[in-house]
Design an enzyme around this catalytic site. Structure first.
Site, mmCIF file in Angstrom:
data_model
loop_
_atom_site.group_PDB
_atom_site.id
_atom_site.type_symbol
_atom_site.label_atom_id
_atom_site.label_comp_id
_atom_site.label_asym_id
_atom_site.label_seq_id
_atom_site.Cartn_x
_atom_site.Cartn_y
_atom_site.Cartn_z
ATOM 1 N N CYS A 144 115.647 -6.739 78.426
ATOM 2 C CA CYS A 144 116.670 -6.681 77.720
ATOM 3 C C CYS A 144 117.630 -7.781 77.686
ATOM 4 O O CYS A 144 118.000 -7.970 78.871
ATOM 5 C CB CYS A 144 117.368 -5.187 78.199
ATOM 6 S SG CYS A 144 118.984 -4.986 77.078
ATOM 7 N N ASP A 161 114.199 -1.281 79.742
ATOM 8 C CA ASP A 161 115.322 -1.593 78.343
ATOM 9 C C ASP A 161 116.005 -0.531 78.182
ATOM 10 O O ASP A 161 115.901 0.742 78.415
ATOM 11 C CB ASP A 161 114.322 -2.222 77.440
ATOM 12 C CG ASP A 161 115.085 -2.500 76.033
ATOM 13 O OD1 ASP A 161 116.124 -2.979 76.123
ATOM 14 O OD2 ASP A 161 114.981 -2.116 74.888
ATOM 15 N N CYS A 168 116.910 -10.422 70.983
ATOM 16 C CA CYS A 168 117.069 -8.768 71.554
ATOM 17 C C CYS A 168 115.522 -8.625 71.623
ATOM 18 O O CYS A 168 114.647 -8.823 70.580
ATOM 19 C CB CYS A 168 117.830 -8.316 70.146
ATOM 20 S SG CYS A 168 117.612 -6.345 70.659
HETATM 21 N N1 DGL Z 1 116.861 -4.566 73.720
HETATM 22 C C1 DGL Z 1 118.111 -4.892 74.116
HETATM 23 C C2 DGL Z 1 118.327 -6.555 73.934
HETATM 24 O O1 DGL Z 1 117.346 -7.086 74.290
HETATM 25 C C3 DGL Z 1 119.238 -4.287 73.751
HETATM 26 C C4 DGL Z 1 119.217 -3.325 72.325
HETATM 27 C C5 DGL Z 1 120.365 -2.476 72.568
HETATM 28 O O2 DGL Z 1 120.292 -1.373 73.403
HETATM 29 O O3 DGL Z 1 121.304 -2.472 71.855
HETATM 30 O O4 DGL Z 1 119.221 -6.915 74.085
#
Ligand code: DGL
Length: 267
Positions: free
Chosen positions: A74, A11, A185
């Site tokens: 992610c 991630d 997210c």
């Molecule tokens: N954890 C990530 C997601 O699921 C991204 C967060 C980021 O880096 O902006 O989208």
């Protein structure tokens, strides 16, 4: 590739640990290699090309470590890069994560679903296609929350600052009629308590760790790569500061953990 080979999970930072948690529960014998791409966080505010380039770099790294599978833990990177990753490494089991739109569409009574995610995810054609396919009859309201990513990366999960950051976005979607909220997210499950308090006790907050772990298990089984015995393990690596990651990941997962720095060329 053997069943003893590791599973690479990554991630932009610590968010993917919410997925790793479900994977290590469902697959206790696997050896997991988690990479936090902390030198490049947040992905949500970067261009699609940037996130794609990071995805290729991380995939090549996992392949160089003989990984048998890769989990893009992610939503932003999945939306930007999963198709291109599958083209680049056709022999590798690659699993991505997507906001839980389908279960949300089944659960809603009001016909209105709220989605919290990054700007990148919400602006992606993949997200638009997911909504068209899985929830054509439902009104989908969405709200980018880059601030929530920053808080989780700083380890601010509870208390007045977390409560204040979630209050307005949650109220906005609740007042517009959303009776189910999607945490689109992987950072956001770590703010679950604050979000639940703002949303009210009966409001479902949907995340995707468990279904992703199930899909991974299924794919490994199909490829004859599932590890069914022996002790599992977890190794943490980062493109950022290893000490900071070790401390924060330990808090998030509730165990003492050490992290290492990625070799220069993969950072
Ligand atoms: N954890 C990530 C997601 O699921 C991204 C967060 C980021 O880096 O902006 O989208």
């Amino acid at each position: 590739m053997f069943s003893e080979s590791p599973i690479g999970i990554y991630d932009s930072g610590v968010g993917g640990l919410s997925v790793l948690r479900a994977i290590s529960d469902a697959l206790p014998h696997e050896s997991l290699l988690y990479v936090a791409d902390s030198a490049h966080v947040p992905y949500g505010e970067k261009t699609q090309e940037y996130v794609e380039r990071r995805a290729s770099t991380l995939a090549d790294y996992f392949v160089s470590r003989q990984a048998k599978a890769m989990v893009v833990a992610c939503n932003t990177a999945t939306a930007a890069a999963i198709a291109q990753l599958r083209q680049r490494h056709p022999g590798l089991v690659i699993i991505g994560v997507e906001p839980a739109i389908k279960p949300a569409a089944h659960l809603t009574h009001s016909g209105v679903v709220g989605v919290f995610a990054t700007t990148g995810t919400l602006a992606s054609p993949k997200f638009a296609a997911l909504v068209r396919r899985e929830a054509p009859e439902v009104r989908i309201l969405f709200r980018p929350c880059p601030e929530w990513v920053r808080l989780v990366e700083q380890g601010v999960l509870h208390g007045p600052e977390a409560d204040a950051a979630v209050r307005a976005p949650v109220a906005e979607l609740r007042e517009a009629g959303a009776d189910v909220l999607v945490l689109g997210c992987t950072h956001f499950p770590f703010l679950r308590d604050a979000i639940q308090a703002a949303a009210g006790p009966g409001v479902p907050l949907l995340e995707t760790g468990v279904p992703v772990a199930r899909r991974l298990r299924h794919q490994l089984q199909e490829h004859g790569l599932l590890r069914t015995g022996g002790a599992g393990g977890l190794r943490l690596e980062t493109s950022g500061a290893a000490d900071a990651l070790g401390g924060l990941a330990g808090r998030l997962l509730g165990q003492a953990l050490r992290a290492d720095t990625l070799p220069e060329r993969w950072r």
